[in-house]
Design an enzyme around this catalytic site. Structure first.
Site, short mmCIF file in Angstrom:
data_model
loop_
_atom_site.label_atom_id
_atom_site.label_comp_id
_atom_site.label_asym_id
_atom_site.label_seq_id
_atom_site.Cartn_x
_atom_site.Cartn_y
_atom_site.Cartn_z
N ASP A 40 -5.94 -30.64 56.50
CA ASP A 40 -7.24 -29.96 56.59
C ASP A 40 -7.19 -28.96 57.73
O ASP A 40 -6.88 -29.32 58.86
CB ASP A 40 -8.32 -31.03 56.83
CG ASP A 40 -9.68 -30.42 57.06
OD1 ASP A 40 -9.90 -29.28 56.63
OD2 ASP A 40 -10.53 -31.11 57.66
N ASP A 44 -13.43 -30.06 57.73
CA ASP A 44 -14.43 -30.64 56.82
C ASP A 44 -13.95 -31.96 56.20
O ASP A 44 -14.63 -32.55 55.36
CB ASP A 44 -14.85 -29.64 55.72
CG ASP A 44 -13.71 -29.32 54.76
OD1 ASP A 44 -12.56 -29.81 54.97
OD2 ASP A 44 -13.94 -28.60 53.78
N ASP A 48 -6.76 -28.46 52.54
CA ASP A 48 -7.01 -27.12 51.98
C ASP A 48 -5.74 -26.28 51.99
O ASP A 48 -4.68 -26.72 52.48
CB ASP A 48 -8.15 -26.43 52.74
CG ASP A 48 -7.96 -26.49 54.26
OD1 ASP A 48 -6.82 -26.31 54.71
OD2 ASP A 48 -8.95 -26.75 54.98
N ASP A 117 -0.97 -27.03 38.26
CA ASP A 117 -1.43 -28.06 37.33
C ASP A 117 -2.41 -27.39 36.37
O ASP A 117 -3.41 -26.81 36.81
CB ASP A 117 -2.15 -29.14 38.16
CG ASP A 117 -2.00 -30.52 37.57
OD1 ASP A 117 -2.11 -30.64 36.33
OD2 ASP A 117 -1.80 -31.48 38.34
N ASP A 219 -1.57 -31.08 32.22
CA ASP A 219 -2.26 -32.36 32.35
C ASP A 219 -2.66 -32.92 30.99
O ASP A 219 -3.22 -32.20 30.15
CB ASP A 219 -3.53 -32.14 33.18
CG ASP A 219 -4.30 -33.42 33.40
OD1 ASP A 219 -3.80 -34.29 34.12
OD2 ASP A 219 -5.40 -33.57 32.84
N GLU A 273 2.40 -33.81 31.05
CA GLU A 273 2.19 -35.17 31.52
C GLU A 273 2.28 -36.11 30.32
O GLU A 273 1.56 -35.96 29.35
CB GLU A 273 0.80 -35.29 32.16
CG GLU A 273 0.58 -36.65 32.77
CD GLU A 273 -0.90 -37.00 32.92
OE1 GLU A 273 -1.74 -36.36 32.29
OE2 GLU A 273 -1.18 -37.95 33.66
N HIS A 339 -0.05 -39.00 41.89
CA HIS A 339 -1.45 -39.19 42.34
C HIS A 339 -2.21 -40.18 41.47
O HIS A 339 -3.37 -40.47 41.76
CB HIS A 339 -2.14 -37.83 42.33
CG HIS A 339 -2.23 -37.27 40.94
ND1 HIS A 339 -1.12 -36.85 40.23
CD2 HIS A 339 -3.28 -37.12 40.12
CE1 HIS A 339 -1.49 -36.45 39.04
NE2 HIS A 339 -2.79 -36.60 38.93
N ASP A 340 -1.61 -40.66 40.40
CA ASP A 340 -2.28 -41.65 39.55
C ASP A 340 -1.75 -43.05 39.80
O ASP A 340 -2.05 -43.98 39.02
CB ASP A 340 -2.08 -41.30 38.07
CG ASP A 340 -2.81 -40.02 37.69
OD1 ASP A 340 -3.86 -39.75 38.30
OD2 ASP A 340 -2.33 -39.30 36.80
#
Ligand code: NOJ
Length: 566
Positions: A40, A44, A48, A117, A219, A273, A339-340
């Site tokens: 970051d 926030d 990013d 992605d 995806d 994917e 990430h899954d």
């Protein structure tokens, strides 16, 4: 056995590829970044693009060739960016298009490629197409999505992966019709049978290709083609829904079209994917003569671990079968996390402090010594571990939260569900990157969107960077070894002693060279008998600094991983 290891050198077979003619992505190591959690820059609490830019030298230092970035497009964030409301703009919390352009050029300056992605099985319900589509039955965008008019009665049941009732049809009173969503109700499925939708997608891809991106990860792409007559599926089909959802209808025609219109024109790497239900499905996606995609990304490997454990022989079989199915044709991805998934160390080994580092190094040695393109998920190069939330209120992931509601409402076993989440939830793999030992692990100066794992004081980049024996430096060393030795990229793979309950052993052979790879997947010492002794001088990599196995009877420490040149 003797024959396999007895040969010190071997002659190249006619079928061996010459690496000069191979595309870059076969020799690449891909680093996956979940942008929300990486770095970051503005306090926030959300990672990013400027944060990524500030760490490009770190990424370069890993030796990786490309970054796969999870979605950064404008999104209401029902599913952290996997619900896109504008495919040509950047999510404000991630930055601006100027930040993106700078990030891409800074990556390219460093020789790092970028894979975007593409989330086009569905959009967000807040995308302009869907707003139009929903507004009236006669709207020109109506057919961009799948609608079922209510006067026909209830639509044939379709299973939804994320819906709290498991129902993929959502009733919309505005036009008295149901729309289809294989994922959450805020993720309506696009109608790929409509050529206009396909053209829209290709135009979006061209927009990013013109900017210079190097590839796409598609995806949920195996689900895009559907029988739009929506026949009734047998009762209970949801237990085996892949059979009914994956690789249907005209999917291959669409991929060929996409290849003609975009992928081949811009020379893009592409990976979808999921890879269907069989090796044949996977081959049909990626074999060179098909002109569809670059490489298959199959889930069999990440589907192995369960909360109750897994069987190493099964693990060996899965990876060996995929290797042999793709030994002559096509190309696969090698990964143990994304990430899954929860963190690989917890799923395939242990986060027990006594073994965690050795285990993380072993798993990285594994993915970097197999044939196929390795994908490293951010933080796995450090051996980051599960955070292990106890309460449902701690979770942010829609899959976890709606899954909880479903179990609760259907009178299921909530305690078992919570234990499964603690072990396997996607949020485990999404906690902020651990950069250093300052507050919030140096990820943010604010409050992170998902808590930092308290073990950041122990596990972080700054600490590991200084330590030549850290998980991080082992990862770098292993990437270098792979780059310097085409045998690790292209070499034929042969499994040794399949029945060994602790050790996963194999050779890789290529152009007169043979490497022997051994991983002790257990927390006990393991013994492995070789037909001929190996000498310590032949050792290329070892995840133990102070102990080198040698001889004919090799003794491997818990989670020890070694590679020898034979
Ligand atoms: C697969 C993605 O990897 C996952 O994160 C997402 O939730 C679903 N597709 C829906 O887009």
């Amino acid at each position: 056995m003797l024959g396999v290891l007895g040969l010190i050198s071997c002659s190249p077979s006619k079928k061996e590829p010459t690496e000069q003619k191979q595309p870059w992505w076969k020799q690449a190591v891909i680093y996956q970044i979940y942008p929300r959690s990486f770095k970051d820059s503005d306090g926030d609490g959300i990672g990013d693009l400027k944060g990524i830019i500030s760490e490009l030298d770190y990424i370069k230092s890993l030796g990786v060739d490309a970054v796969w970035l999870n979605p950064i497009y404008t999104s209401p964030n029902a599913d952290n960016g996997y619900d896109v409301s504008n495919y040509r703009d950047i999510q404000p919390e991630f930055g601006t298009m100027a930040d993106f352009d700078l990030m891409l050029s800074e990556m390219h300056k460093r020789g790092i490629r970028l894979i975007m992605d593409m989330v086009v099985n569905h959009s967000s319900d807040e995308h302009e197409w869907f707003k139009q589509s929903r507004s009236s039955r006669n709207n020109p965008y109506r057919n961009y999505y799948h609608w079922w008019n209510a006067e026909k009665g209830a639509p044939p049941y379709r299973y939804s992966l994320f819906d709290e009732k498991g129902d993929a049809w959502q009733y919309d009173s505005l036009t008295n019709a149901y729309y289809l969503h294989y994922f959450a109700d805020k993720q309506p499925d696009l109608n790929w049978e409509n050529p206009k939708v396909r053209q829209e997608v290709y135009d979006i891809m061209k927009f990013w290709a013109e900017k210079g991106v190097d590839g796409f990860r598609l995806d949920a792409f195996q689900f895009v083609a559907k029988d739009t007559t929506f026949p009734k599926f047998p009762d209970g089909f949801e237990k085996d829904f892949m059979k009914y959802y994956a690789m249907q209808g005209n999917l291959h025609e669409y991929l060929k079209e996409m290849n003609r219109e975009v992928l081949s024109k811009y020379n893009l790497m592409s990976v979808a994917e999921g890879a269907g239900n069989s090796f044949e499905d996977a081959h049909n996606l990626v074999d060179e003569d098909r002109q569809e995609l670059s490489m298959a990304y199959a889930f069999d490997g990440v589907d192995i671990p369960k909360r109750t454990g897994y069987n190493l022989l099964h693990f060996k079989d899965v990876f060996s079968r995929w290797d042999s199915a793709f030994a002559q044709k096509g190309w696969i991805s090698i990964f143990l996390a994304n990430h899954d998934q929860a963190r690989m160390v917890n799923r395939y080994a242990t986060d027990d402090p006594a073994f965690r580092e050795a285990a993380a190094k072993m798993l990285n040695t594994f993915i970097l010594s197999m044939r196929g393109t390795p994908y490293c998920y951010y933080g796995d190069e450090l051996g980051m571990t599960n955070i292990g939330f106890e309460k449902i209120e701690q979770y942010r992931d829609i899959a976890a939260i709606n899954g909880y509601k479903k179990v609760l409402n259907s009178g299921g076993d909530v305690a078992a569900y919570m234990a499964d989440l603690k072990f396997g939830s996607r949020d485990n793999g999404r906690t902020p990157m651990q950069w250093n030992s300052s507050p919030q692990a140096g990820f943010t100066t604010g409050t992170p969107w998902l808590p930092v794992n308290p073990n950041y004081v122990e596990i972080n980049v700054a600490k590991q960077d200084k330590d030549p024996h850290s998980v991080l430096n082992h990862f770098r060393h292993m990437v270098r070894l792979r780059k310097e030795n085409p045998v690790l990229i292209y070499g034929a793979y042969q499994l040794l002693q399949r029945e060994h309950p602790q050790v996963y052993a194999y050779t890789r052979t290529y152009q007169g060279e043979r490497f022997l790879v051994l991983h002790n997947f257990s927390n006990q010492q393991a013994q492995f008998e070789l037909p001929q002794p190996v000498a310590a001088q032949r050792l290329l990599i070892n995840n133990y600094a102070d102990y080198v196995p040698e001889g004919k009877t090799l003794l491997l420490k818990p989670y020890q991983s070694v590679i020898y040149r034979l």
